[in-house]
Design an enzyme around this catalytic site. Sequence first.
Site, mmCIF file in Angstrom:
data_model
loop_
_atom_site.group_PDB
_atom_site.id
_atom_site.type_symbol
_atom_site.label_atom_id
_atom_site.label_comp_id
_atom_site.label_asym_id
_atom_site.label_seq_id
_atom_site.Cartn_x
_atom_site.Cartn_y
_atom_site.Cartn_z
ATOM 1 N N ASP A 108 0.860 -1.188 0.000
ATOM 2 C CA ASP A 108 0.000 0.000 0.000
ATOM 3 C C ASP A 108 0.896 1.238 0.000
ATOM 4 O OD1 ASP A 108 -3.030 0.810 0.499
ATOM 5 O OD2 ASP A 108 -1.782 2.172 1.661
ATOM 6 N N LEU A 109 0.653 2.145 -0.934
ATOM 7 C CA LEU A 109 1.499 3.335 -1.035
ATOM 8 C C LEU A 109 1.237 4.279 0.122
ATOM 9 C CD1 LEU A 109 1.317 4.138 -4.864
ATOM 10 C CD2 LEU A 109 2.973 2.723 -3.636
ATOM 11 N N ASP A 151 -4.407 2.466 -4.538
ATOM 12 C CA ASP A 151 -2.940 2.475 -4.488
ATOM 13 C C ASP A 151 -2.412 1.201 -3.839
ATOM 14 O OD1 ASP A 151 -3.879 2.977 -1.969
ATOM 15 O OD2 ASP A 151 -2.478 4.586 -1.505
#
Length: 350
Positions: A108-109, A151
Amino acid sequence: VFPILSGSDRIVGFFEWTPENPGRLMLSRTGPALAFGFLFASILVALLLYRLWRSSSALEAGRLAAQHQANHDALTGLANRARFDEILGRTMMARRPYDQGVALLMLDLDRFKQVNDTLGHQSGDDLIRAVGQRLKALIGPHDTLARLGGDEFGIIHFSKGGLADHLALSEHIINAVGKPFEIFGNEAFVGVSIGIVVIGESDADRREITRMADIALYEAKSSGRNRAIVYEETMDELLQNRHTIEAELREALRRTDQLSVAFQPLFSRETDTVRGAEALVRWTHPRLGRVSPANFIPIAETTGLIEAIGEFVLRRACELGARHPGRTIAVNISPAQLRNPNFAERLFDL
């Protein structure tokens, strides 16, 4: 010529017959037309077969395109969640017990929302594509990389080196994603948090393995982000405790008998007198007892409850300041509160 004989075998005449072949005559007359008709029919059949072939090819191309769209993410071209789940299910069916060679990595960004909000959604899409390309360059030929949505990415990683290799890949990913991205002439910086589950170490099914990876990812983000965390069974209990605290904290905010504000005196070194106070939130739960701010404040920040708590503390601080004008009242403000564009307006409303 055939002779005609009488009863006494005397020749009384002759029978002459000239044979004719009407079929040959008809064939000679209709042959060219039949040949032309056959040629025309052959050309027509060939054209029909060609059109059928083109239609069949177009249908097959359409089917393959539809299948590709159903299994791949439109933005990055990577596998989507449905395809990823299918491959993960097959991988788990073929896994060997206690084999550390296969791991699920959930990514996960970090700070993607800030980039998306600052530079715009088009820049956010370009950033997602660029991240996908960097990740693709890092994985092995037998690995599977997918964009799971937003994301979030997923990797099924095969390695002969076990957990050490999974952690090494995670480190490479963190370093690669941490480098700046050139987006429309601007430099964008993001990080990545990673949750890791070694598939062969568990008898869980696909859904359970995914849940474990999500828990490890949550732990990575809660521990400061931009890091990789390997799932451990104790994380289940920690997550359950977080859910319990979150639910009870929501209930405490609806009530008036659990949350309170304690004021710690602030002394002046010059005059050795009390010059004000620091407002500190306290939570006394009927079953859990006194809950430490160190336990519930981080949860409040990640769940969005910190704004309601902060407003509660600010209101009590303003009330104390009104009763003791000229005194300094200090209040701790969370970064989550400062990111709210309406924070200053709400503060002055108090």
